[in-house]
Design an enzyme around this catalytic site. Sequence first.
Site, short mmCIF file in Angstrom:
data_model
loop_
_atom_site.label_atom_id
_atom_site.label_comp_id
_atom_site.label_asym_id
_atom_site.label_seq_id
_atom_site.Cartn_x
_atom_site.Cartn_y
_atom_site.Cartn_z
CG PHE A 53 -11.11 -7.96 -6.05
CD1 PHE A 53 -12.15 -8.88 -6.18
CD2 PHE A 53 -10.30 -7.72 -7.14
CE1 PHE A 53 -12.36 -9.54 -7.38
CE2 PHE A 53 -10.50 -8.38 -8.35
CZ PHE A 53 -11.54 -9.30 -8.45
NE ARG A 69 -2.65 -1.43 3.49
CZ ARG A 69 -3.04 -2.63 3.92
NH1 ARG A 69 -3.85 -3.36 3.18
NH2 ARG A 69 -2.64 -3.09 5.09
CG ASP A 91 -5.26 -7.51 -2.66
OD1 ASP A 91 -4.78 -8.65 -2.82
OD2 ASP A 91 -5.36 -6.96 -1.55
CB CYS A 137 -3.65 -13.74 -1.15
SG CYS A 137 -5.42 -13.97 -1.37
CB ALA A 172 -21.88 -2.41 -3.83
CG ASP A 212 -15.48 -5.78 -2.05
OD1 ASP A 212 -14.28 -5.98 -1.79
OD2 ASP A 212 -16.37 -6.63 -1.84
CB SER A 213 -18.95 -8.42 -5.11
OG SER A 213 -18.27 -9.19 -4.13
#
Length: 393
Positions: free
Chosen positions: A228, A212, A297, A337, A277, A250-251
Amino acid sequence: MDKTIYLRKGKEESLMRFHPWIFSGAIHHTEGELEEGDVVRVLDNHGDFLALGHWQIGSIAVRVLTFRNQPIDRHFWEERFRKALGLRRAAGIAGRTDTDMYRLVHGEGDHLPGLIVDLYGSHAVMQAHSVGMHVCRLQLAEALKSVLGDSLTSIYYKSETTLPYKAPIDSSDGFIYGHCDDDVATENGLRFHIDWLKGQKTGFFVDQRENRALLEKFSSGKVVLNMFCYTGGFSVYAMRGGARLVHSVDSSAKAVSLVNANMELNFPADPRHKAFAEDAFKYLEEMREDYDIIVLDPPAFAKHRDAVKNALRGYTRLNAKAMSKIKRGGILFTFSCSQAISKEQFRTAVFTAAAQARRKVRILHQLHQPADHPVDIYHPEGEYLKGLVLYVD
């Protein structure tokens, strides 16, 4: 009778190299009535001592705690916590005035397999990924209190979703020491709400702290898209870096409300930020804004090896879409990740995406997890976070 495991001939070799896992196929026979979570002695086929570890049902049958024949008691846990804290101090992470949240215990990386402890100010979130650590949770809490002293005021136990789902245990999240109503912690001088009650992992992705900060350096005057976004960590850093406009996607509507709350903590009523969203792939497909920087991400696409093939397709598709949309001369921060995905596999997926998007792409930085998420050199599987910063022509 001692609870003991005897290995097949030749199966002690990985332990001689200090690898902390024993797979079920390596076991010749057992002695004593073993229950999941028990501390067991591990012997070779001659009966010579090899290790002590937590017994569990599954492919990984034992998670090794120590290669010495020693008591596994409060003193043992305290010693491990002190060493973990010492590593963070040596790395310049613990004791900072501008950062009071970091990972104190990172499983195998701190020779405590199956245990995660994140610190948020004076509050700790403890998470067990094995039944053995769950069984020991109260003793672990006492040891943590002893090592951290008055700097620790509460411990929240958050393991409902991380313990083996077939384990015959009744686990519920909650405080096992003290109580904390203040959900704000500080990272590099920025403040964030930490949702340890319902949030992902322990409530915040502390593993992206340095990445970041790198984004912040690229953000001056730029239009930034954070896909995300979850809590909006990358978005907040881009704002401080002087971004002209930041969009967070983001969902989850709950995640969007959280990123807005974090933005209000740091940049109240700042018109440069907007959150949406929406599904990531849909947003990338339909987006109209010309973004100078895109951050990808996503959550783990592969949580086990059986899902690797589909996960790599997902990474390729996602990155190809972002590369085809980003402005020429744009910067793409892209991550995986997924522990099951290797660095080479991830880079190949991104290479394939670049070819599909027909864009010239150069690597500026190769990113990874920070020092408070150490990788035991004998356990390379612990290197899970992989990232690339790409210049897209």
